[in-house]
Design an enzyme around this catalytic site. Structure first.
Site, short mmCIF file in Angstrom:
data_model
loop_
_atom_site.label_atom_id
_atom_site.label_comp_id
_atom_site.label_asym_id
_atom_site.label_seq_id
_atom_site.Cartn_x
_atom_site.Cartn_y
_atom_site.Cartn_z
N TRP A 1 0.83 -1.21 0.00
CA TRP A 1 0.00 0.00 0.00
C TRP A 1 0.86 1.26 0.00
O TRP A 1 0.56 2.23 -0.69
CB TRP A 1 -1.00 -0.01 1.16
CG TRP A 1 -2.10 -0.99 0.92
CD1 TRP A 1 -2.35 -2.14 1.64
CD2 TRP A 1 -3.06 -0.98 -0.15
NE1 TRP A 1 -3.40 -2.82 1.09
CE2 TRP A 1 -3.86 -2.13 -0.01
CE3 TRP A 1 -3.33 -0.11 -1.22
CZ2 TRP A 1 -4.92 -2.44 -0.88
CZ3 TRP A 1 -4.37 -0.41 -2.09
CH2 TRP A 1 -5.15 -1.56 -1.91
N ASP B 1 -1.94 6.51 6.40
CA ASP B 1 -3.00 5.70 5.78
C ASP B 1 -3.38 4.63 6.79
O ASP B 1 -2.74 3.59 6.89
CB ASP B 1 -2.47 5.06 4.49
CG ASP B 1 -3.47 4.07 3.89
OD1 ASP B 1 -4.56 3.89 4.46
OD2 ASP B 1 -3.14 3.49 2.84
N LYS C 1 -12.71 -1.76 6.24
CA LYS C 1 -11.97 -2.69 7.10
C LYS C 1 -12.44 -2.60 8.54
O LYS C 1 -12.92 -3.57 9.09
CB LYS C 1 -10.47 -2.42 7.00
CG LYS C 1 -9.85 -3.08 5.78
CD LYS C 1 -9.26 -2.13 4.83
CE LYS C 1 -8.88 -2.82 3.51
NZ LYS C 1 -8.05 -1.96 2.68
C1 LIG Z 1 -7.53 -1.41 1.63
C2 LIG Z 1 -6.44 -0.43 1.72
C3 LIG Z 1 -6.30 0.62 0.80
C4 LIG Z 1 -7.21 0.79 -0.38
O1 LIG Z 1 -8.43 1.24 0.03
P1 LIG Z 1 -9.61 1.59 -0.99
O2 LIG Z 1 -10.63 2.14 -0.08
O3 LIG Z 1 -10.01 0.30 -1.66
O4 LIG Z 1 -9.09 2.57 -1.96
C5 LIG Z 1 -5.28 1.53 0.99
N1 LIG Z 1 -4.43 1.42 2.03
C6 LIG Z 1 -4.52 0.42 2.93
C7 LIG Z 1 -3.56 0.35 4.07
C8 LIG Z 1 -5.52 -0.53 2.80
O5 LIG Z 1 -5.63 -1.52 3.70
#
Ligand SMILES: *Cc1c(COP(=O)(O)O)cnc(C)c1O
Length: 360
Positions: free
Chosen positions: A102, A172, A196
Site C-alpha cells: 500500500w 494511511d 476494514k
Molecule cells: C484497503 C487499503 C487501501 C485501499 O483502500 P480503498 O478504499 O479500496 O481505496 C489503501 N491502504 C490500505 C492500508 C488498505 O488496507
C-alpha cells in the site's frame, strides 16, 4: 441463518449487533416514514444521523477541536492523490516510508505531483520489518511525511509513531484505525477507507488538521480539495449516506464495548493467540519481525503449500472463511478487525492445531 467467521481483509465483518440494528431500522428510521437510504442528505433526520456519527467518532478517538473530520468517497486510493494535492502547499517534495504494497501505491501516485523522497524502504527484506526511527532519512524541507501504520497485505505494523518534528505526519490508517487508543494530535492527516474497521465500503474518512486545509494546488479538482468538504460539513455533494449511517452505528457499538482501550486489549489478545500458535509450531510460519507484527492482519504459511487447499476446505467446514492469503504473498491471511469475535479466533486456533496434528 448462519453467520460465518469471515476473515476477509476488506470489505470485512461488521458487528452482528450493528447489522441487526440496521435491520430493525431498515424500513423506517425513527418515525421518519422512510429508510435512511431514501432520505435527503440535507433533511433534518439525516443531518442528525450524520452529526451524531461525527460526534461519536470524535469522542471515541479523542479528536481535538482543531481537526476536521471529512466523510468522503473514492477510497483510501483517492487519498494517495488528495494528500499531495492539498499538502504540498508550494513545496516540491514529500517523504514517504515504503513498507509494503500500500505504501508503494501511495508513492507511485505521489510521484505524479511531487518529488518523492523514500525515507525508508523495507522492500529488500520482502517488506517483513518496520524501519527504526533512527534509520529514517527524513528531509527537513519535506511538505509532509507519509506512512502506512499497518500494511494490510504483508501484515506489518509500526510499533511506534514516527517522530517528524514540524513536518506534518500523514497516515494511511485504512486497516488499523479504531483498533486501539491513539493520539490524533501527532498527525497532520489520518485517512482510512471504511470497509476494514469502520463500516461498509463506499465511505472514506479523512481527519485533517485545520491549518493544512485551504492551500490546495491550483488545478485540484473541487471534489479533491479538502477545503470543499471542510466548508460544507462533507455535504458539498451527495455523500455516501447509508455507509455514513452504518459507520455511526459502529462508533456507538465501540462505545458500548468500552471504547478503544477495550478494543485494543481484545485485539492484542486475539492476535497473540494466533502468533503464539505459529511460533510454537514448525508447521506454521510468519515471516514478519516480531516487533512489526500486525494485530489486524495475520498472514501465515503452512509447511507445505500443497496442503493449502485442504486447509481452506477444512476451515470452511467450521465456518472459517476467506482465509486465503493475498495473491502476492500466498499462504493464508486472517484479518481480525474489531468485529471479529474472540470466539472466531479461538475456533481458528483450535482448527489450526488439529490440522497440524493430522498433517504435520
Ligand atoms: C484497503 C487499503 C487501501 C485501499 O483502500 P480503498 O478504499 O479500496 O481505496 C489503501 N491502504 C490500505 C492500508 C488498505 O488496507
Amino acid at each position: 441463518m448462519a453467520r460465518s467467521y469471515n476473515f476477509s481483509a476488506g470489505p470485512a465483518m461488521l458487528p452482528t449487533a450493528v447489522i441487526e440494528r440496521a435491520q430493525q431500522e431498515m424500513l423506517e428510521w425513527g418515525d421518519s416514514g422512510m429508510s435512511v437510504m431514501e432520505m435527503s442528505h440535507r433533511g433534518k433526520d439525516y443531518m442528525s444521523i450524520a452529526q451524531s456519527a461525527e460526534a461519536n467518532l470524535r469522542e471515541v478517538m479523542g479528536i481535538p477541536d482543531n481537526y476536521k473530520v471529512l466523510f468522503l468517497q473514492g477510497g483510501a486510493s483517492s487519498q494517495f492523490a488528495m494528500v499531495p494535492m492539498n499538502l504540498l502547499q508550494g513545496k516540491s517534495g514529500a517523504d514517504y516510508l515504503n513498507t509494503g504494497m500500500w505504501s508503494k501505491k501511495a508513492v507511485a501516485e505521489a510521484k505524479r505531483y511531487c518529488d518523492v523522497n523514500v525515507a525508508a524502504d523495507t522492500s529488500e527484506g520482502g517488506f517483513c520489518s518496520v524501519p527504526t526511527q533512527e534509520s529514517l532519512k527524513l528531509n527537513a524541507d519535506a511538505a509532509y511525511v507519509h506512512y502506512t501504520p499497518n500494511e494490510t497485505i504483508g501484515g506489518v505494523e509500526f510499533d511506534y509513531v514516527p517522530e517528524t518534528g514540524d513536518v506534518p505526519l500523514v497516515a494511511d490508517m485504512s486497516s488499523t484505525i479504531l483498533s486501539r487508543p491513539m493520539d490524533v494530535s501527532k498527525y497532520g492527516v489520518i485517512y482510512a477507507g471504511a470497509q476494514k474497521n469502520i463500516g461498509p465500503a463506499g465511505l472514506t474518512i479523512a481527519i485533517v488538521r485545520e491549518d493544512l486545509i485551504g492551500n490546495a494546488m491550483e488545478n485540484t479538482p473541487v471534489m479533491f480539495n479538502y477545503e470543499t468538504h471542510a466548508k460544507s460539513d462533507s455535504m458539498y455533494n451527495t455523500p455516501p449516506t447509508y455507509s455514513w449511517y452504518m459507520a455511526g452505528l459502529v462508533f456507538e457499538w465501540i462505545k458500548e464495548q468500552g471504547g478503544l482501550a477495550a478494543m485494543g486489549e481484545i485485539n492484542q489478545r486475539k492476535a497473540n493467540k494466533i502468533y503464539e500458535l505459529i511460533d510454537s509450531s514448525d508447521f506454521y510460519g510468519n515471516p514478519v519481525d516480531k516487533n512489526g507484527r500486525s494485530w489486524m492482519n495475520v498472514p501465515f504459511t503452512l509447511a507445505d503449500a500443497e496442503l493449502d487447499g485442504a486447509f481452506l476446505a477444512g476451515a470452511a467446514e467450521r465456518g472459517l472463511v476467506t482465509l486465503k492469503g493475498h495473491r502476492s504473498v500466498g499462504g493464508m491471511r486472517a484479518s481480525i478487525y474489531n468485529a471479529m469475535p474472540e470466539s472466531g479466533v479461538d475456533t481458528l486456533v483450535e482448527f489450526m492445531k488439529e490440522f497440524e496434528q493430522q498433517n504435520g
